[in-house]
Design a protein around this motif. Structure first.
Motif, PDB file in Angstrom:
ATOM      1  N   ALA A 187       0.443  -1.375  -0.002  1.00 42.51           N
ATOM      2  CA  ALA A 187       0.243   0.381   0.057  1.00 42.51           C
ATOM      3  C   ALA A 187       0.547   1.240   0.270  1.00 42.51           C
ATOM      4  N   ILE A 188       0.648   2.197  -0.444  1.00 41.88           N
ATOM      5  CA  ILE A 188       1.117   3.398  -0.911  1.00 41.88           C
ATOM      6  C   ILE A 188       1.038   4.496  -1.039  1.00 41.88           C
ATOM      7  N   LEU A 189       0.921   5.482  -0.518  1.00 38.35           N
ATOM      8  CA  LEU A 189       0.371   7.304  -0.486  1.00 38.35           C
ATOM      9  C   LEU A 189       0.770   7.277  -2.286  1.00 38.35           C
ATOM     10  N   VAL A 190      -0.009   7.653  -2.912  1.00 32.89           N
ATOM     11  CA  VAL A 190      -0.609   8.505  -4.243  1.00 32.89           C
ATOM     12  C   VAL A 190      -1.831   9.951  -4.017  1.00 32.89           C
ATOM     13  N   GLN A 191      -1.363  11.232  -3.547  1.00 31.24           N
ATOM     14  CA  GLN A 191      -1.605  11.405  -2.859  1.00 31.24           C
ATOM     15  C   GLN A 191      -3.297  12.339  -4.408  1.00 31.24           C
ATOM     16  N   PRO A 192      -4.574  12.207  -3.387  1.00 32.40           N
ATOM     17  CA  PRO A 192      -4.937  11.976  -2.250  1.00 32.40           C
ATOM     18  C   PRO A 192      -5.792  10.417  -1.844  1.00 32.40           C
ATOM     19  N   GLU A 193      -5.597   9.988  -2.182  1.00 35.64           N
ATOM     20  CA  GLU A 193      -5.727   8.218  -2.257  1.00 35.64           C
ATOM     21  C   GLU A 193      -4.681   7.315  -1.607  1.00 35.64           C
ATOM     22  N   ILE A 194      -5.198   6.275  -1.339  1.00 37.89           N
ATOM     23  CA  ILE A 194      -3.780   5.449  -0.972  1.00 37.89           C
ATOM     24  C   ILE A 194      -3.790   4.298  -1.968  1.00 37.89           C
ATOM     25  N   VAL A 195      -2.971   3.689  -2.561  1.00 37.79           N
ATOM     26  CA  VAL A 195      -2.935   2.795  -3.668  1.00 37.79           C
ATOM     27  C   VAL A 195      -2.712   1.880  -2.829  1.00 37.79           C
ATOM     28  N   ILE A 196      -3.785   0.815  -3.887  1.00 31.35           N
ATOM     29  CA  ILE A 196      -2.969  -0.874  -3.670  1.00 31.35           C
ATOM     30  C   ILE A 196      -2.038  -2.059  -4.292  1.00 31.35           C
ATOM     31  N   HIS A 197      -0.870  -2.172  -4.181  1.00 33.89           N
ATOM     32  CA  HIS A 197      -0.715  -3.092  -5.816  1.00 33.89           C
ATOM     33  C   HIS A 197      -0.031  -3.431  -5.363  1.00 33.89           C
ATOM     34  N   PRO A 198      -0.130  -4.951  -6.176  1.00 38.57           N
ATOM     35  CA  PRO A 198      -1.178  -4.479  -7.615  1.00 38.57           C
ATOM     36  C   PRO A 198      -2.728  -4.893  -6.670  1.00 38.57           C
ATOM     37  N   PRO A 199      -3.894  -3.742  -7.370  1.00 32.41           N
ATOM     38  CA  PRO A 199      -5.192  -4.080  -7.086  1.00 32.41           C
ATOM     39  C   PRO A 199      -6.037  -5.135  -6.555  1.00 32.41           C
TER      40      PRO A 199
END
Length: 334
Positions: free
Chosen positions: A36-48
Motif C-alpha cells: 500500500a502506498i500513498l498517491v495523494q490524495p488516495e491510498i493505492v494498493i499494488h497490485p489492485p
C-alpha cells in the motif's frame, strides 16, 4: 474435484499460518504479497485487489472447467464426439460434448467452489478493512496546510495553542512509527511500510509548516523590539541642546524605565515560544569523521530565524543606560 480440494487446503493452511501467534513457528507463506502506498490524495494498493480477485476467480473457474478437455465418446464407441454446429455453419462457436456438463451439476463441486469464493471474498474484505484503518490519518495528507494555518493564525493563537498543534502532529508521527507495518489478511499479506513512511513525512511537514508560521509571527515582533532598542540607544547618545530636546529625552527615559517589566514579559514569551519550536523541530544527526554526531534542523524548518536570545541582554543594557543618563541629567533638570 481433487484440484479444488487441494486449492482449498492451500488457502486454509495459509490462513491458519496467519493466525499463529508464535513468531518462531514457520508455516506456509501467504499466497499474495501486496503493498500500500500513498498517491495523494488516495491510498493505492499494488497490485489492485480487483486484479487479485479476478485472478483467483479465474483460477477457480479454470479448475472447475478443466473437465472440458475430456470429450465424450459417441454412443457404443470409443471415438470422441466431434464438435457440433447446430445451425450447420462452421463460422459459429461449436458445441463440444464433454464431461464438464455433468461436473457443473455436481453438488459437491458447486459447494466447494462456493466455499473457495467465500474464502477469497473474506480475505479481500479483510484487506479493505485494514487499509481503511489507515484512513483515520487522512487529514494529515488531504488538508491544505496554507489554508488551515492561515485560519489558525487569524484566531491569534497563544503559545499553548501552537504547542498543542505541534504535539498533535508529533504524536501522530510517533504513533505510526510504533504501529505494525505488515498485516496478513487471511492468505494475503499487506505491507504498509511505504504508506507509513509517507504519512510520517506528511506529519513532519505539518510540524515544519507550523513552526515556520510561528517563526514568521515571532520574527516580526523580535524585529520590532530590536528596532525599538536600537532607536532608543541612538536617542540616548544625543546631547540635548534645547528644552524641547531635553523634554523628549526625559520622556523616552521614563518610558523605557516604566515599561521595563512589560518588555521583560514580552521577551520571556518570545523565548518560551522559541523553546517550543526547538523542542518540536524535526532533527537529524550528521556524523563527521573524527567528530561527535551533531544534531541539525531538517531542511525546510527555519526555526532559528526567530531566535530572540539577543533581546534580553540588549534590553537590560538599554535600561541601565537610561538610568545612567537620567542620573547625569539630574543637574540639568534642577
Amino acid at each position: 474435484l481433487k484440484s479444488l480440494v487441494s486449492f482449498q487446503k492451500i488457502l486454509n493452511k495459509s490462513i491458519q499460518s496467519s493466525m499463529e501467534k508464535d513468531p518462531y513457528k514457520t508455516g506456509p507463506q501467504p499466497l499474495f504479497k501486496i503493498i500500500a502506498i500513498l498517491v495523494q490524495p488516495e491510498i493505492v494498493i499494488h497490485p489492485p485487489m480487483v486484479d487479485v480477485s479476478k485472478l483467483l476467480g479465474k483460477l477457480v473457474n479454470n479448475l472447475a472447467r478443466c473437465s472440458k478437455a475430456f470429450t465424450r465418446w459417441m454412443h457404443n464407441t470409443c471415438m470422441e464426439t466431434p464438435p457440433q454446429y447446430p445451425s450447420g455453419s462452421e463460422d459459429e462457436e461449436p458445441v463440444v460434448f464433454s464431461y464438464n456438463l455433468d461436473i457443473s451439476k455436481n453438488h459437491e463441486v458447486n459447494k466447494l467452489i462456493s466455499t473457495i469464493n467465500d474464502t477469497i471474498s473474506n480475505s479481500v474484505s479483510q484487506v479493505t478493512r485494514y487499509i481503511e484503518s489507515w484512513r483515520k490519518h487522512q487529514h494529515i495528507w488531504k488538508l491544505d496546510k496554507n489554508n488551515v494555518l492561515d485560519k489558525f493564525v487569524s484566531k491569534n493563537p497563544v503559545t499553548l495553542d501552537f504547542d498543542k498543534k505541534l504535539e498533535e502532529y508529533c504524536k501522530t508521527a510517533e504513533v505510526i512509527k510504533q504501529e505494525p507495518k505488515v498485516a496478513q489478511c487471511a492468505f494475503i499479506q499487506v505491507s504498509c511500510d511505504l504508506l507509513a513512511d509517507s504519512i510520517i513525512k506528511e506529519a513532519e511537514n505539518w510540524v515544519k509548516a507550523t513552526i515556520n508560521t510561528m517563526t514568521d509571527i515571532d520574527k516580526k515582533r523580535i524585529d520590532e523590539i530590536g528596532k525599538y532598542i536600537e532607536d532608543m540607544n541612538a536617542k540616548l547618545e544625543e546631547t540635548p541642546t534645547k528644552l524641547d530636546d531635553l523634554k523628549e529625552m526625559l520622556s523616552d527615559i521614563s518610558t523605557i524605565i516604566s515599561s521595563s517589566l512589560q518588555m521583560e514579559l514580552d521577551i520571556l514569551g518570545l523565548e518560551e515560544r522559541y523553546r517550543t519550536r526547538m523542542l518540536n523541530a524535526p532533527t537529524k544527526k550528521v556524523f563527521d569523521e573524527g567528530v561527535a554526531s551533531v544534531e541539525i534542523d531538517h531542511e525546510g524548518c527555519n526555526v532559528k530565524n526567530g531566535d530572540p536570545s539577543y533581546l534580553r541582554p540588549a534590553w537590560f543594557k538599554l535600561v541601565d543606560k537610561a538610568v545612567d543618563v537620567d542620573e547625569k541629567l539630574e543637574g540639568v533638570k534642577e
